[in-house]
Scaffold this motif. Structure first.
Motif, PDB file in Angstrom:
ATOM      1  N   HIS A  15       0.399  -0.568  -0.159  1.00  0.00           N
ATOM      2  CA  HIS A  15      -0.031  -0.214   0.000  1.00  0.00           C
ATOM      3  C   HIS A  15       1.092   1.334  -0.489  1.00  0.00           C
ATOM      4  CE1 HIS A  15       0.091   0.473   4.880  1.00  0.00           C
ATOM      5  NE2 HIS A  15       1.582  -0.071   4.668  1.00  0.00           N
ATOM      6  N   VAL A  16       0.440   2.036  -0.183  1.00  0.00           N
ATOM      7  CA  VAL A  16       1.127   3.904  -0.716  1.00  0.00           C
ATOM      8  C   VAL A  16       1.772   3.868  -1.921  1.00  0.00           C
ATOM      9  CG1 VAL A  16       1.718   5.349   0.715  1.00  0.00           C
ATOM     10  CG2 VAL A  16       0.215   3.607   1.908  1.00  0.00           C
ATOM     11  N   SER A  18       6.644   3.144  -1.438  1.00  0.00           N
ATOM     12  CA  SER A  18       7.468   2.005  -1.695  1.00  0.00           C
ATOM     13  C   SER A  18       6.785   0.626  -2.304  1.00  0.00           C
ATOM     14  CB  SER A  18       7.942   1.579  -0.204  1.00  0.00           C
ATOM     15  OG  SER A  18       7.420   1.048   0.506  1.00  0.00           O
ATOM     16  N   ARG A  38      -8.163  -4.227   1.407  1.00  0.00           N
ATOM     17  CA  ARG A  38      -9.474  -4.456   2.078  1.00  0.00           C
ATOM     18  C   ARG A  38     -10.780  -3.976   2.043  1.00  0.00           C
ATOM     19  NH1 ARG A  38      -8.328  -2.194   8.152  1.00  0.00           N
ATOM     20  NH2 ARG A  38      -6.406  -1.107   6.765  1.00  0.00           N
ATOM     21  N   LEU A  72      -9.981  -8.796  -0.029  1.00  0.00           N
ATOM     22  CA  LEU A  72      -9.558  -9.314   0.958  1.00  0.00           C
ATOM     23  C   LEU A  72      -9.738  -9.327   2.637  1.00  0.00           C
ATOM     24  CD1 LEU A  72      -9.559 -12.102   0.909  1.00  0.00           C
ATOM     25  CD2 LEU A  72      -7.008 -12.286   1.279  1.00  0.00           C
ATOM     26  N   SER A  74      -8.295 -10.204   5.704  1.00  0.00           N
ATOM     27  CA  SER A  74      -7.026 -11.349   6.141  1.00  0.00           C
ATOM     28  C   SER A  74      -7.869 -11.708   7.673  1.00  0.00           C
ATOM     29  CB  SER A  74      -5.595 -11.020   5.490  1.00  0.00           C
ATOM     30  OG  SER A  74      -5.915  -9.715   5.448  1.00  0.00           O
ATOM     31  N   LYS A  75      -8.220 -10.547   8.177  1.00  0.00           N
ATOM     32  CA  LYS A  75      -8.732 -11.135   9.441  1.00  0.00           C
ATOM     33  C   LYS A  75      -9.674 -11.344   9.448  1.00  0.00           C
ATOM     34  CE  LYS A  75      -5.814  -7.500  11.649  1.00  0.00           C
ATOM     35  NZ  LYS A  75      -5.877  -5.928  12.155  1.00  0.00           N
ATOM     36  N   ASN A  96       4.429  -3.957   2.557  1.00  0.00           N
ATOM     37  CA  ASN A  96       5.060  -2.730   3.373  1.00  0.00           C
ATOM     38  C   ASN A  96       4.059  -2.643   4.517  1.00  0.00           C
ATOM     39  OD1 ASN A  96       3.021  -1.904   0.920  1.00  0.00           O
ATOM     40  ND2 ASN A  96       4.619   0.061   1.418  1.00  0.00           N
ATOM     41  N   PHE A  97       3.589  -3.965   5.285  1.00  0.00           N
ATOM     42  CA  PHE A  97       2.705  -2.584   6.401  1.00  0.00           C
ATOM     43  C   PHE A  97       4.033  -2.350   7.396  1.00  0.00           C
ATOM     44  CE2 PHE A  97      -0.180  -6.695   4.769  1.00  0.00           C
ATOM     45  CZ  PHE A  97      -1.303  -5.559   4.362  1.00  0.00           C
ATOM     46  N   ALA A  98       2.880  -2.020   9.108  1.00  0.00           N
ATOM     47  CA  ALA A  98       3.988  -1.582   9.423  1.00  0.00           C
ATOM     48  C   ALA A  98       4.811  -3.203  10.141  1.00  0.00           C
ATOM     49  CB  ALA A  98       3.192  -1.176  10.719  1.00  0.00           C
ATOM     50  N   ARG A 104       0.791 -10.302  12.970  1.00  0.00           N
ATOM     51  CA  ARG A 104      -0.567 -10.367  14.071  1.00  0.00           C
ATOM     52  C   ARG A 104      -1.387 -10.645  13.450  1.00  0.00           C
ATOM     53  NH1 ARG A 104       2.261  -5.535  15.490  1.00  0.00           N
ATOM     54  NH2 ARG A 104       0.630  -4.522  13.737  1.00  0.00           N
ATOM     55  N   MET A 105      -1.154 -11.018  11.879  1.00  0.00           N
ATOM     56  CA  MET A 105      -2.434 -11.634  10.856  1.00  0.00           C
ATOM     57  C   MET A 105      -2.672 -12.344  11.027  1.00  0.00           C
ATOM     58  SD  MET A 105      -2.840 -10.157   7.098  1.00  0.00           S
ATOM     59  CE  MET A 105      -2.731  -8.085   7.045  1.00  0.00           C
ATOM     60  N   LYS A 136       6.779   3.001  12.376  1.00  0.00           N
ATOM     61  CA  LYS A 136       6.094   3.473  11.052  1.00  0.00           C
ATOM     62  C   LYS A 136       7.146   4.358  10.219  1.00  0.00           C
ATOM     63  CE  LYS A 136       1.702   2.121  12.181  1.00  0.00           C
ATOM     64  NZ  LYS A 136       0.514   2.098  12.229  1.00  0.00           N
ATOM     65  N   VAL A 137       7.066   4.368   8.908  1.00  0.00           N
ATOM     66  CA  VAL A 137       8.221   5.253   8.598  1.00  0.00           C
ATOM     67  C   VAL A 137       7.595   5.631   7.260  1.00  0.00           C
ATOM     68  CG1 VAL A 137      10.824   5.800   7.140  1.00  0.00           C
ATOM     69  CG2 VAL A 137      10.319   4.655   9.025  1.00  0.00           C
ATOM     70  N   TYR A 138       7.515   6.627   6.677  1.00  0.00           N
ATOM     71  CA  TYR A 138       6.668   8.223   6.199  1.00  0.00           C
ATOM     72  C   TYR A 138       8.399   8.058   4.809  1.00  0.00           C
ATOM     73  CZ  TYR A 138       1.878   7.187   6.548  1.00  0.00           C
ATOM     74  OH  TYR A 138       1.215   6.262   7.307  1.00  0.00           O
ATOM     75  N   ASP A 168      10.730   6.112  -0.860  1.00  0.00           N
ATOM     76  CA  ASP A 168       9.758   5.092  -1.488  1.00  0.00           C
ATOM     77  C   ASP A 168       9.789   4.046  -2.596  1.00  0.00           C
ATOM     78  OD1 ASP A 168       7.934   5.362   0.973  1.00  0.00           O
ATOM     79  OD2 ASP A 168       6.125   7.271   0.494  1.00  0.00           O
TER      80      ASP A 168
HETATM   81  N1  CAO Z   1      -7.922  -7.041   5.387  1.00  0.00           N
HETATM   82  C1  CAO Z   1      -7.345  -6.699   7.380  1.00  0.00           C
HETATM   83  N2  CAO Z   1      -6.284  -6.235   7.507  1.00  0.00           N
HETATM   84  C2  CAO Z   1      -5.561  -5.402   6.896  1.00  0.00           C
HETATM   85  C3  CAO Z   1      -5.438  -5.512   5.789  1.00  0.00           C
HETATM   86  C4  CAO Z   1      -7.042  -6.341   4.237  1.00  0.00           C
HETATM   87  N3  CAO Z   1      -6.556  -6.360   3.460  1.00  0.00           N
HETATM   88  N4  CAO Z   1      -4.934  -5.078   5.055  1.00  0.00           N
HETATM   89  C5  CAO Z   1      -4.417  -3.815   6.239  1.00  0.00           C
HETATM   90  N5  CAO Z   1      -4.780  -4.546   7.296  1.00  0.00           N
HETATM   91  C6  CAO Z   1      -4.311  -4.021   8.496  1.00  0.00           C
HETATM   92  C7  CAO Z   1      -2.978  -4.970   8.846  1.00  0.00           C
HETATM   93  O1  CAO Z   1      -3.726  -5.929   9.073  1.00  0.00           O
HETATM   94  C8  CAO Z   1      -3.030  -3.305  10.484  1.00  0.00           C
HETATM   95  O2  CAO Z   1      -3.805  -4.309  11.285  1.00  0.00           O
HETATM   96  P1  CAO Z   1      -2.856  -4.849  12.905  1.00  0.00           P
HETATM   97  O3  CAO Z   1      -2.572  -3.371  13.130  1.00  0.00           O
HETATM   98  O4  CAO Z   1      -3.961  -4.698  13.232  1.00  0.00           O
HETATM   99  O5  CAO Z   1      -1.794  -5.153  13.134  1.00  0.00           O
HETATM  100  C9  CAO Z   1      -3.668  -2.929   9.134  1.00  0.00           C
HETATM  101  O6  CAO Z   1      -4.264  -2.767   8.770  1.00  0.00           O
HETATM  102  C10 CAO Z   1      -2.563  -1.383   9.309  1.00  0.00           C
HETATM  103  O7  CAO Z   1      -1.771  -1.380   8.512  1.00  0.00           O
HETATM  104  P2  CAO Z   1      -0.253  -0.781   8.316  1.00  0.00           P
HETATM  105  O8  CAO Z   1       0.034  -0.234   9.994  1.00  0.00           O
HETATM  106  O9  CAO Z   1       0.720  -0.884   8.056  1.00  0.00           O
HETATM  107  O10 CAO Z   1      -1.255   0.910   8.051  1.00  0.00           O
HETATM  108  P3  CAO Z   1      -0.221   2.213   8.373  1.00  0.00           P
HETATM  109  O11 CAO Z   1      -1.303   3.475   7.716  1.00  0.00           O
HETATM  110  O12 CAO Z   1      -1.268   2.619   9.921  1.00  0.00           O
HETATM  111  O13 CAO Z   1       0.963   2.482   8.676  1.00  0.00           O
HETATM  112  C11 CAO Z   1       2.652   2.966   7.232  1.00  0.00           C
HETATM  113  C12 CAO Z   1       1.402   2.863   6.847  1.00  0.00           C
HETATM  114  C13 CAO Z   1       2.696   3.438   5.708  1.00  0.00           C
HETATM  115  C14 CAO Z   1       3.389   4.235   8.262  1.00  0.00           C
HETATM  116  C15 CAO Z   1       3.120   1.299   7.416  1.00  0.00           C
HETATM  117  O14 CAO Z   1       2.747   1.216   6.572  1.00  0.00           O
HETATM  118  C16 CAO Z   1       5.101   1.533   7.835  1.00  0.00           C
HETATM  119  O15 CAO Z   1       6.094   1.666   8.194  1.00  0.00           O
HETATM  120  N6  CAO Z   1       5.120   0.711   6.631  1.00  0.00           N
HETATM  121  C17 CAO Z   1       6.430   0.051   6.125  1.00  0.00           C
HETATM  122  C18 CAO Z   1       7.331   1.196   5.556  1.00  0.00           C
HETATM  123  C19 CAO Z   1       7.022   2.187   4.610  1.00  0.00           C
HETATM  124  O16 CAO Z   1       6.848   1.036   3.453  1.00  0.00           O
HETATM  125  N7  CAO Z   1       6.725   3.036   4.541  1.00  0.00           N
HETATM  126  C20 CAO Z   1       6.526   3.538   3.186  1.00  0.00           C
HETATM  127  C21 CAO Z   1       5.096   4.020   2.743  1.00  0.00           C
HETATM  128  S1  CAO Z   1       5.160   4.936   1.674  1.00  0.00           S
HETATM  129  O17 CAO Z   1       4.840   6.483   1.926  1.00  0.00           O
END
Ligand code: CAO
Length: 416
Positions: A15-16, A18, A38, A72, A74-75, A96-98, A104-105, A136-138, A168
């Motif tokens: 997502h987003v 990267s 989702r 989907l 996935s939870k 590229n989830f957090a 956790r999934m 978490k990183v942007y 990214d």
């Molecule tokens: N079904 C069910 N749950 C889902 C899902 C799906 N299809 N897709 C995502 N989710 C859930 C995740 O499991 C997560 O749940 P938990 O927090 O309960 O474990 C939740 O959605 C949020 O995911 P996230 O924490 O990755 O998303 P966020 O918006 O809070 O953070 C980001 C975004 C980019 C800061 C973080 O994903 C991250 O640090 N990624 C790694 C670094 C990165 O790629 N950064 C660049 C992003 S582009 O600037």
């Protein structure tokens, strides 16, 4: 014509920016990219920076070409079953989830290996193992933490982030490289492996020359930096160098005709040692060819402000394109500062497919950047990004073998 990766299926859990950058490149190389999103929500960028009400944003459409979308959750239990089947079927999982979100999934690396030992699991994270691994990183955080911001900008100004999305999109590129290497390795071993591309590492890799300069400081001032010619002492870390060239040949951004009103009427100009004599002729300073203060690169270093001042007096009499036309045949390296408007309208970039016009059912035609890498056996036709869940039924039935009744049950259970 077959494509480089047309035998590869990607479970795209990105997502987003990267991760999607990486999977878009893989799609352009021919991979079947199944983007898992989702239900009802999708990739957050679909609805970020919206310019056409009700339509997927350009942020999303420009990063997700040539992919299929499967919704989907996935939870949920049945959603997890679908994900398991995808893991068993696909070659690569990109995410590229957090940090910790996949665990956790219920899809840790160990679990994924159990399900499919050939699976390559590729991740972007903000940081590698260490004190910040859970962050978490942007983009801009990565630029700051990877050494780009501290070395970008002017010495007496703030650290700056760059417009190029090196955190990214740069990390997405690094990840794509790692995935291709892991795929080649799997051909020899039959085994998958983990591929990790931390954003800090990717930015630092792109700032390699600045770590070079950090070490060169021990040997004395960095003589190619403007600050040396200005007599300003160096500190103990690589300083910001404005628009100084990062290489051994001094270069600067100089004003061109029209700079007073056009913010992009500038050229880059490099005083390449090999063409110094030609530069002297072009700018009307033939006496500098043999003058002991200017004739050699070391002699010129303390006089760079004066040298570039004289060159700028000349560039200000020409447009940036005229500078290019005059200097190019003489092998003097120059480059016009091109605006996004000029790039969007540049015919040669349209001809090579680097700028493409794509049609979209919700938003109509829009411009995008096509595949920036050209393979002679891999003609890339840029296809619009998928609508949310557009291919759910097709993927569930054709890829995973679900019947129509089973798909209806998944929908009933809120899994897709
Ligand atoms: N079904 C069910 N749950 C889902 C899902 C799906 N299809 N897709 C995502 N989710 C859930 C995740 O499991 C997560 O749940 P938990 O927090 O309960 O474990 C939740 O959605 C949020 O995911 P996230 O924490 O990755 O998303 P966020 O918006 O809070 O953070 C980001 C975004 C980019 C800061 C973080 O994903 C991250 O640090 N990624 C790694 C670094 C990165 O790629 N950064 C660049 C992003 S582009 O600037």
């Amino acid at each position: 014509m077959s494509k480089a990766l047309d035998h590869i299926k990607i479970l795209d859990f990105t997502h987003v920016q990267s991760g999607p950058t990486c999977t878009q490149l893989l799609a352009w190389m021919g991979a079947d990219v199944i983007k898992v999103e989702r239900p009802g929500v999708g990739d957050a960028t679909r609805k970020q920076l919206v310019d056409v009400e009700g339509a997927d944003s350009l942020y999303f459409t420009m990063l997700n070409h040539n992919k299929r979308s499967l919704t989907l959750n996935s939870k949920t239990e049945s959603g997890k079953e679908v994900l398991e089947r995808l893991v068993k079927t696909c070659d690569v999982l990109v995410e590229n989830f957090a940090p910790g979100a996949l665990d956790r999934m219920g899809f840790s690396w160990e679990r994924i290996q159990e399900l499919n030992p050939r699976m390559i699991m590729a991740s972007v994270k903000g940081f590698g193992p260490g004190p910040y691994e859970d962050c978490k990183v942007y983009e801009n955080v990565a630029q700051c933490a990877g050494g780009s911001a501290s070395t970008t900008g002017f010495r007496d100004g703030l650290p700056l982030v760059t417009g190029a999305q090196i955190g990214d999109s740069g990390t997405g590129l690094h990840l794509a490289f790692g995935i291709c290497a892991a795929l080649l390795h799997r051909e020899k071993t039959g085994r998958g492996q983990r591929v990790l591309a931390p954003m800090q590492d990717g930015v630092l890799n792109l700032c390699r020359v600045k770590l070079r300069d950090q070490q060169r400081l021990k040997a004395g001032p960095l003589k190619e930096y403007s600050q040396y010619g200005e007599g300003i002492p160096f500190g103990d870390a690589t300083p910001r160098a404005g628009n100084d060239s990062g290489g051994g040949q001094p270069g600067r951004i100089l004003k061109c005709k029209g700079w007073e009103t056009d913010p992009d009427a500038y050229t880059y100009f490099i005083t390449q040692a090999a063409v110094w004599q030609k530069i002297c002729d072009v700018i009307g300073k033939p006496e500098w060819k043999e003058h002991p203060d200017y004739a050699t690169p070391p002699a010129r270093l303390p006089h760079l402000n004066e040298v570039f001042g004289a060159i700028e007096e000349w560039t200000m009499t020409k447009t940036k394109y005229e500078v290019m036309e005059i200097c190019n045949p003489l092998d003097i390296p120059v480059g016009p500062i091109l605006s996004m408007k000029e790039l969007a309208e540049e015919p040669s970039l349209r001809e090579t497919g680097t700028i493409v016009e794509v049609d979209h059912p919700e938003r109509g035609p829009y411009l995008s950047v096509g595949c920036p890498v050209k393979l002679s056996d891999n003609d890339v036709v840029v296809e619009r990004s998928p609508l949310l869940g557009e291919h759910s039924d097709e993927i569930l039935s054709e890829v995973l073998g679900y019947s129509a009744d089973e798909i209806a049950a998944l929908r009933e259970a809120g899994a897709v």
